[in-house]
Design an enzyme around this catalytic site. Structure first.
Site, PDB file in Angstrom:
ATOM      1  N   GLU A 130      17.837  19.621 -17.010  1.00 16.43           N
ATOM      2  CA  GLU A 130      17.780  18.485 -17.931  1.00 16.43           C
ATOM      3  C   GLU A 130      16.701  17.535 -17.414  1.00 16.43           C
ATOM      4  O   GLU A 130      16.969  16.585 -16.691  1.00 16.43           O
ATOM      5  CB  GLU A 130      19.139  17.800 -18.044  1.00 16.43           C
ATOM      6  CG  GLU A 130      19.184  16.832 -19.210  1.00 16.43           C
ATOM      7  CD  GLU A 130      20.565  16.271 -19.484  1.00 16.43           C
ATOM      8  OE1 GLU A 130      20.740  15.645 -20.541  1.00 16.43           O
ATOM      9  OE2 GLU A 130      21.484  16.465 -18.666  1.00 16.43           O
ATOM     10  N   HIS A 195      16.865  13.567 -25.463  1.00 12.69           N
ATOM     11  CA  HIS A 195      16.447  12.359 -24.735  1.00 12.69           C
ATOM     12  C   HIS A 195      15.143  11.867 -25.342  1.00 12.69           C
ATOM     13  O   HIS A 195      14.151  11.648 -24.647  1.00 12.69           O
ATOM     14  CB  HIS A 195      16.292  12.653 -23.242  1.00 12.69           C
ATOM     15  CG  HIS A 195      17.591  12.731 -22.517  1.00 12.69           C
ATOM     16  ND1 HIS A 195      18.253  11.615 -22.052  1.00 12.69           N
ATOM     17  CD2 HIS A 195      18.366  13.795 -22.196  1.00 12.69           C
ATOM     18  CE1 HIS A 195      19.381  11.987 -21.469  1.00 12.69           C
ATOM     19  NE2 HIS A 195      19.481  13.303 -21.552  1.00 12.69           N
ATOM     20  N   HIS A 216      22.795  17.191 -26.700  1.00 13.86           N
ATOM     21  CA  HIS A 216      23.810  16.211 -27.122  1.00 13.86           C
ATOM     22  C   HIS A 216      23.342  15.425 -28.362  1.00 13.86           C
ATOM     23  O   HIS A 216      23.025  14.234 -28.305  1.00 13.86           O
ATOM     24  CB  HIS A 216      24.274  15.280 -25.999  1.00 13.86           C
ATOM     25  CG  HIS A 216      23.254  14.773 -25.043  1.00 13.86           C
ATOM     26  ND1 HIS A 216      22.112  14.110 -25.437  1.00 13.86           N
ATOM     27  CD2 HIS A 216      23.226  14.811 -23.688  1.00 13.86           C
ATOM     28  CE1 HIS A 216      21.427  13.761 -24.363  1.00 13.86           C
ATOM     29  NE2 HIS A 216      22.080  14.174 -23.290  1.00 13.86           N
ATOM     30  N   ASN A 219      23.103  11.549 -29.469  1.00 15.00           N
ATOM     31  CA  ASN A 219      23.134  10.725 -28.259  1.00 15.00           C
ATOM     32  C   ASN A 219      21.801  10.799 -27.534  1.00 15.00           C
ATOM     33  O   ASN A 219      21.215  11.873 -27.408  1.00 15.00           O
ATOM     34  CB  ASN A 219      24.265  11.162 -27.329  1.00 15.00           C
ATOM     35  CG  ASN A 219      25.629  10.941 -27.947  1.00 15.00           C
ATOM     36  OD1 ASN A 219      26.361  11.875 -28.239  1.00 15.00           O
ATOM     37  ND2 ASN A 219      25.977   9.682 -28.174  1.00 15.00           N
ATOM     38  N   ALA A 220      21.319   9.645 -27.034  1.00 17.50           N
ATOM     39  CA  ALA A 220      19.995   9.559 -26.404  1.00 17.50           C
ATOM     40  C   ALA A 220      18.945  10.167 -27.317  1.00 17.50           C
ATOM     41  O   ALA A 220      18.100  10.954 -26.899  1.00 17.50           O
ATOM     42  CB  ALA A 220      19.996  10.242 -25.033  1.00 17.50           C
ATOM     43  N   ASP A 247      34.228  14.276 -27.491  1.00 13.95           N
ATOM     44  CA  ASP A 247      35.234  13.563 -26.701  1.00 13.95           C
ATOM     45  C   ASP A 247      35.784  12.340 -27.429  1.00 13.95           C
ATOM     46  O   ASP A 247      36.649  11.638 -26.904  1.00 13.95           O
ATOM     47  CB  ASP A 247      34.669  13.142 -25.340  1.00 13.95           C
ATOM     48  CG  ASP A 247      33.487  12.181 -25.449  1.00 13.95           C
ATOM     49  OD1 ASP A 247      32.994  11.947 -26.571  1.00 13.95           O
ATOM     50  OD2 ASP A 247      33.057  11.669 -24.392  1.00 13.95           O
ATOM     51  N   GLY A 248      35.280  12.063 -28.643  1.00  8.35           N
ATOM     52  CA  GLY A 248      35.726  10.898 -29.386  1.00  8.35           C
ATOM     53  C   GLY A 248      35.022   9.619 -28.987  1.00  8.35           C
ATOM     54  O   GLY A 248      35.243   8.581 -29.608  1.00  8.35           O
ATOM     55  N   ASP A 273      29.160  17.963 -21.188  1.00  7.66           N
ATOM     56  CA  ASP A 273      28.299  17.006 -20.478  1.00  7.66           C
ATOM     57  C   ASP A 273      29.124  16.276 -19.421  1.00  7.66           C
ATOM     58  O   ASP A 273      28.915  15.089 -19.145  1.00  7.66           O
ATOM     59  CB  ASP A 273      27.652  16.019 -21.448  1.00  7.66           C
ATOM     60  CG  ASP A 273      26.448  15.293 -20.849  1.00  7.66           C
ATOM     61  OD1 ASP A 273      25.973  15.707 -19.769  1.00  7.66           O
ATOM     62  OD2 ASP A 273      25.978  14.307 -21.457  1.00  7.66           O
ATOM     63  N   GLY A 309      27.224  10.764 -19.222  1.00  5.74           N
ATOM     64  CA  GLY A 309      28.032  11.967 -19.262  1.00  5.74           C
ATOM     65  C   GLY A 309      29.447  11.661 -19.706  1.00  5.74           C
ATOM     66  O   GLY A 309      29.735  10.604 -20.287  1.00  5.74           O
TER      67      GLY A 309
END
Length: 384
Positions: A130, A195, A216, A219-220, A247-248, A273, A309
């Site tokens: 990553e 990212h 992800h 996200n990012a 994960d909510g 993650d 994470g």
């Protein structure tokens, strides 16, 4: 090295069927209403429980108190790998956070050693790099001073040291040199984009060059605007796989439903993650060089509160997917099994219960709890 599994509801052809499974030398050799049981072959009676393919996590930074960037080969297998097996993970990639070249090479060596070992743990399948070719504006938990421009030669230095163990790499399309790098290395590693605040055209250029996944998703990442669809629009429009942290916290349940509606059930890859705090109480932890504070299970950088994470496990991700989507478990299982296997081009070996496939299997009870995990046909976890 033989085993017959009987009295099981086997996940077969995307539905549960009453089947028996014959395993020989770590490989599934028969799946049928009744298999030809060799004389003296051990029998595992599941008492009507579900038998599903083992979960594959392509993006995780650790668990059970161990951070991948600091983990020895023994810790990778006998701490992280044992914990993952208890959560239904049978195969995983160790995600190496952006670090110095020296530390990255050390991590690669530990992962390479661990990958060659067998034992009572999930199988370490290889490396996910990553970074370091990531955008500073969307760096998340990446140390900014270690980010670099696209550099195929540095990747190949890592790849040479890894001897085939680097399976997956995240890069940012807008970083100088990255589109050219993808064109050079897409045949050598599965490339994900993330990212990133890349514009639509730059993201599409990287997808056309061979990027196969989005890290992800949402996200990012620069989000969609009707006039500027950006990287998010590009990954939703095309056939690339989309990672999702279910994960909510990272994604609202409605966002998970939207992603599946847009991409289809065959193009979403559920990831954890997870960091070293997975499986442990709230407290202070590390993620690479970063200090992380976990409160109410939510991991954030101590320095600025940026989410860093998760503490998610694959077993919980499956339960969440069922809860978030309202779909039956048989519809969402591919997000943790065949989709990641197909992304990594492991479809002929893992992620399905078929003759010729690896006998990486998980037994679930009525509440979707993991009660047994098998890797290569051998039980590596059993709930007492």
């Amino acid at each position: 090295m033989e085993l017959v599994i009987k009295n099981a509801r086997v996940y077969h052809n995307h539905r549960f069927e009453q089947r028996e499974v014959l395993i020989q030398n770590g490989t599934i050799t028969q799946v049928a209403p009744r298999v030809d049981t060799p004389a003296g072959c051990p029998v595992l009676d599941l008492g009507g429980k579900r038998l599903v393919p083992g979960f594959i996590d392509v993006h995780t930074h650790g668990g059970a108190g161990v951070d991948v960037n600091a983990a020895t080969a023994d810790q990778l297998n006998n701490t992280i790998g044992r914990f993952f097996a208890s959560q239904g993970t049978t195969g995983w990639l160790a995600s190496v956070l952006t670090d110095t070249p020296e530390q990255t090479l050390w991590c690669i060596e530990q992962i390479k050693q661990a990958k060659a070992q067998t034992g009572d743990h999930a199988q370490l399948l290889g490396v996910h790099l990553e970074g370091p070719f990531l955008a500073s504006e969307y760096k998340g938990a990446m140390p900014e001073h270690l980010l670099q421009k696209g550099n195929a030669e540095l990747f190949r230095r890592y790849a040479k040291a890894a001897e085939g163990s680097i399976k997956y790499m995240t890069v940012s399309p807008e970083v100088e040199g990255v589109p050219e790098m993808i064109r050079q290395i897409a045949g050598e590693v599965v490339v994900a984009i993330g990212h990133s605040g890349a514009d639509y055209d730059t993201a599409m250029e990287c997808i056309d060059a061979g990027a196969a996944s989005a890290t992800h998703t949402f996200n990012a990442m620069k989000l969609l605007h009707q006039h500027f669809p950006a990287i998010m629009g590009a990954v939703l429009e095309t056939d690339v796989y989309c990672e999702a942290i279910c994960d909510g916290r990272h994604l609202h349940p409605g966002t998970v439903r939207f992603l599946i509606k847009c991409k289809g059930l065959d193009r979403v890859v559920a990831i954890t993650d997870s960091i070293m705090a997975a499986g442990l109480p709230d407290g202070n932890y590390k993620l690479g060089v970063n200090d992380v504070v976990v409160e109410d299970g939510d991991a954030k950088l101590a320095s600025n509160g940026t989410r860093a994470g998760s503490t998610l496990t694959t077993g919980q991700a499956l339960k969440n997917l069922v809860k978030f989507t309202g779909r039956p478990v048989e519809e969402v299982l591919p997000l943790l099994t065949e989709n990641p296997a197909d992304l990594l081009k492991m479809g002929i070996q893992k992620g399905r219960i078929r003759p010729g496939w690896d006998a990486d299997l998980v037994v679930l009870d009525e509440d979707l709890n993991v009660v047994r995990t098998l890797v290569g046909g051998r039980t590596v976890f059993e709930k007492v």
